[in-house]
Design an enzyme around this catalytic site. Structure first.
Site, PDB file in Angstrom:
ATOM      1  CE  LYS A  49     -35.721  20.444   5.355  1.00  0.00           C
ATOM      2  NZ  LYS A  49     -34.882  19.238   5.215  1.00  0.00           N
ATOM      3  CG  ASP A  77     -37.306  16.495   1.056  1.00  0.00           C
ATOM      4  OD1 ASP A  77     -37.186  16.634  -0.177  1.00  0.00           O
ATOM      5  OD2 ASP A  77     -36.339  16.257   1.830  1.00  0.00           O
ATOM      6  CE  LYS A  92     -36.293  12.951   1.046  1.00  0.00           C
ATOM      7  NZ  LYS A  92     -34.966  12.612   1.574  1.00  0.00           N
ATOM      8  CG  ASP A 127     -37.984  17.736   5.346  1.00  0.00           C
ATOM      9  OD1 ASP A 127     -37.247  17.590   6.342  1.00  0.00           O
ATOM     10  OD2 ASP A 127     -37.558  17.954   4.200  1.00  0.00           O
ATOM     11  CG  ASP A 142     -33.414  14.251  -0.963  1.00  0.00           C
ATOM     12  OD1 ASP A 142     -34.297  14.975  -0.439  1.00  0.00           O
ATOM     13  OD2 ASP A 142     -33.251  13.044  -0.666  1.00  0.00           O
ATOM     14  CD  GLU A 199     -35.137  19.405   1.137  1.00  0.00           C
ATOM     15  OE1 GLU A 199     -34.331  18.556   0.692  1.00  0.00           O
ATOM     16  OE2 GLU A 199     -35.722  19.260   2.233  1.00  0.00           O
ATOM     17  NE  ARG A 223     -27.540  20.337   2.722  1.00  0.00           N
ATOM     18  CZ  ARG A 223     -26.730  19.297   2.847  1.00  0.00           C
ATOM     19  NH1 ARG A 223     -25.462  19.375   2.483  1.00  0.00           N
ATOM     20  NH2 ARG A 223     -27.165  18.160   3.360  1.00  0.00           N
TER      21      ARG A 223
HETATM   22  N1  BES Z   1     -35.407  15.930   4.918  1.00  0.00           N
HETATM   23  C1  BES Z   1     -34.253  15.212   4.564  1.00  0.00           C
HETATM   24  C2  BES Z   1     -33.512  14.667   5.779  1.00  0.00           C
HETATM   25  C3  BES Z   1     -34.084  13.415   6.390  1.00  0.00           C
HETATM   26  C4  BES Z   1     -33.990  12.205   5.749  1.00  0.00           C
HETATM   27  C5  BES Z   1     -34.640  13.457   7.625  1.00  0.00           C
HETATM   28  C6  BES Z   1     -34.485  11.068   6.343  1.00  0.00           C
HETATM   29  C7  BES Z   1     -35.111  12.331   8.241  1.00  0.00           C
HETATM   30  C8  BES Z   1     -35.050  11.130   7.599  1.00  0.00           C
HETATM   31  C9  BES Z   1     -33.274  16.111   3.806  1.00  0.00           C
HETATM   32  O1  BES Z   1     -33.857  17.076   3.016  1.00  0.00           O
HETATM   33  C10 BES Z   1     -32.484  15.225   2.908  1.00  0.00           C
HETATM   34  O2  BES Z   1     -33.054  14.645   2.036  1.00  0.00           O
HETATM   35  N2  BES Z   1     -31.181  15.142   3.159  1.00  0.00           N
HETATM   36  C11 BES Z   1     -30.330  14.299   2.393  1.00  0.00           C
HETATM   37  C12 BES Z   1     -29.039  15.034   2.159  1.00  0.00           C
HETATM   38  C13 BES Z   1     -28.140  14.367   1.159  1.00  0.00           C
HETATM   39  C14 BES Z   1     -28.742  14.434  -0.235  1.00  0.00           C
HETATM   40  C15 BES Z   1     -26.808  15.051   1.191  1.00  0.00           C
HETATM   41  C16 BES Z   1     -30.087  13.012   3.185  1.00  0.00           C
HETATM   42  O3  BES Z   1     -29.940  13.084   4.398  1.00  0.00           O
HETATM   43  O4  BES Z   1     -30.090  11.963   2.572  1.00  0.00           O
HETATM   44 ZN    ZN Z   2     -35.691  17.763   3.574  1.00  0.00          ZN
HETATM   45 MN    MN Z   3     -34.347  16.377   1.081  1.00  0.00          MN
END
Ligand code: BES
Ligand code: ZN
Ligand code: MN
Length: 521
Positions: A251, A256, A263, A274, A333, A335, A337
């Site tokens: 990834k 992000d 966020k 990220d 968010d 994104e 996947r």
């Molecule tokens: N890059 C983030 C995952 C992340 C968040 C990694 C905090 C480390 C610390 C990812 O893109 C994301 O935002 N995932 C969301 C998914 C949700 C919207 C289903 C998450 O984990 O909140």
């Molecule tokens: Zn992300």
């Molecule tokens: Mn995200």
């Protein structure tokens, strides 16, 4: 930093001039007649030195040694993880502007089993990020001697250790760079520069080529950013074309923000990390460039920013992925996947023996496993066992989480073939279930490194994980699958992998189809 193996016993180490002499003292340490051994025996007898891992006793210019500083450090039973902890503690204590030459004596530990861990610990303890500092003060340590009476036997472990360090440090460098110094374009040039190593090729696709491939899901994430996306394809070809490659998919979200589903401000800076999955793929290729094993590996990196903007993808938008499956974007968010799914579809053209994606995918994985173990998902038991074993061996551990079909139920959509989110419960698993829909019959595993790829707080920075795990895994592919196994350099030691026997029919019989060479726009 230069690491050398030296066949020296403790008495010979003591006679060598250096800034610090680190002596690893295990429970089994048997003192010889020399002055330093006698000193260690006395310190132990009086209770001033414990064999407990990481317990430290420091001396300044002791008569028994030519070193400026002598650090005696316990390594317990001498296990690799204890050696890593002990070396980390000792190097941190000895660190300073005058530290240039260090000797590590394995007098009380098995060098062959722990040289890789020691090399990594020295590198870790002295690593400094300098790229965006105006007055960079880099690492001062330049010479490290690893000393044991039978040092020559540890040559392969040293090669593995130094290659792992080179890979980990490349991954740290790109992980640590801020978003404006690590754009998708810059990641592309970093990947291209790996092609300076023999056996490595790299192509970088731009927006036009990605559109032609039909990667509608990946493109939808990039559309809110001024930075053009990049799709990076790396090839390491150490074996014949008929040998099926392992495909690593990283990834590469270079920042992000969350997009329109933005966020919160607190700690948002950490979303520059990220792209640590992508950085780990670059790191593995860097190490392969050094080790030149007789295997084939393909690296795929979908790289872009996730930004809110007048042109950004909106919640509710439906996009068509390269696989033809449609996706309703219920949270912009989620994104990671969306960029990975198209890369997984692309991976199929290589008829891989295994596909592993590596992603800072979910906050839920951080909640589940913290920063100790990466989350690992696979429906393939032998692949899961191999990754688990690689993690233990490299001291870069992971933990398998389930993939029951019931976890995928929340991904249903009224307006598309699937949604990109499924509610809060089991968030790391539902993300993995989403990815699984794009893997067809390929043996596939997913590593969620959201908790392990970087550290927060005062020690904020990329860890370079899971380069160690991935490298250990690819080097330990079952030799039966490697056509030119006999030609493999002797320096690469393969672990016996009883659990990893894969039936011969999974070996791709046809040459992997190579994509048309195209230049980035
Ligand atoms: N890059 C983030 C995952 C992340 C968040 C990694 C905090 C480390 C610390 C990812 O893109 C994301 O935002 N995932 C969301 C998914 C949700 C919207 C289903 C998450 O984990 O909140
Ligand atoms: Zn992300
Ligand atoms: Mn995200």
């Amino acid at each position: 930093m230069n690491f050398e193996l030296k066949s020296l016993d403790l008495a010979a180490c003591a006679a060598e001039k250096c800034d610090a002499l680190i002596v690893l003292v295990s429970e089994a340490f048997a003192p010889a007649k020399d002055a330093l051994s006698q000193l260690i025996a006395q310190a132990r007898a009086s209770g001033d030195l414990e064999a407990k891992p990481g317990k430290l006793l420091q001396m300044y210019r002791p008569a028994a040694a030519a070193a400026t500083r002598v650090l005696l450090v316990g390594v317990g039973d001498g296990a690799a993880r204890h050696v890593r902890q002990a070396v980390a503690t000792a190097v941190a204590a000895a660190k300073g502007p005058s530290l240039r030459k260090v000797l590590i004596s394995f007098a009380g530990a098995d060098a062959q089993k722990s040289v890789r861990a020691a090399v990594q610990a020295v590198a870790e303890a002295t690593y400094v990020y300098t790229t965006t500092k105006s007055k960079p003060e880099g690492r001062t340590l330049s010479q490290v001697w690893l000393c044991a009476p039978d040092a020559a036997a540890a040559q392969a472990e040293l090669a593995l250790g130094t290659a792992t360090v080179a890979g980990v440090e490349l991954a740290k460098e790109w992980g640590n760079r801020p978003g404006n110094h690590a754009t998708p374009t810059l990641l592309g040039t970093a990947a291209k520069s790996l092609a300076r190593f023999p056996k490595i090729r790299c192509e970088v696709l731009g927006p036009k080529e990605v559109a032609a491939l039909g990667m509608g899901s990946f493109m939808s994430v990039a559309q809110g950013s001024k930075e053009p996306l990049r799709f990076i394809v790396l090839h390491y070809s150490g074996a014949a074309k008929t040998v099926a490659p392992t495909v690593l998919v990283g990834k590469g979200i270079t920042f992000d923000t969350g997009g329109v589903s933005i966020k919160p401000a607190a700690e948002m800076d950490e979303m520059k990390f990220d792209m640590c999955g992508a950085a780990s793929v670059l790191g593995v290729f860097r190490a392969l460039g050094d080790l030149k094993p007789a295997i084939n590996v393909v690296g795929l990196i979908p790289a872009c920013e996730n930004m809110p903007d007048g042109g950004a993808v909106k919640p509710g938008d439906v996009v068509t992925s390269m696989s033809g499956q449609t996706i309703e974007n219920l949270n912009t968010d989620a994104e990671g996947r969306l960029v990975l799914c198209d890369a997984l579809t692309y991976a199929a053209r290589f008829k891989p023996r295994a596909v592993i994606d590596i992603a800072t995918l979910t906050g839920a994985c951080v909640v589940a496993l913290g920063g100790v173990r990466s989350g690992m998902f696979s429906a393939d038991d032998s692949l899961a066992a191999a990754l688990q074993a690689a993690g233990e061996s490299a001291l870069d551990p992971c933990w398998r989480l389930p993939l029951d079909d019931e976890y995928g139920e929340g991904l249903k959509s009224n307006f598309a073939d699937m949604a990109n989110v499924a509610g809060r419960a089991g968030g790391a698993i539902t993300a993995a279930k989403f990815l699984q829909k794009f893997t067809g019959k390929m043996p596939w595993a997913h590593l969620d490194i959201a908790g392990t790829a970087w550290k927060s707080g005062a020690a904020k920075g990329a860890t370079g994980r899971p380069v160690g795990l991935l490298l250990d895994y690819v080097l330990n592919q079952p030799p039966a699958l490697i056509e030119s196994a006999q030609a493999a350099p002797k320096s690469i030691v393969r672990r016996k992998m009883a659990t990893q026997a894969i039936p011969a029919k999974t070996v791709a019989k046809t040459a992997a189809k190579t994509p048309r060479k195209t230049a980035a726009k």
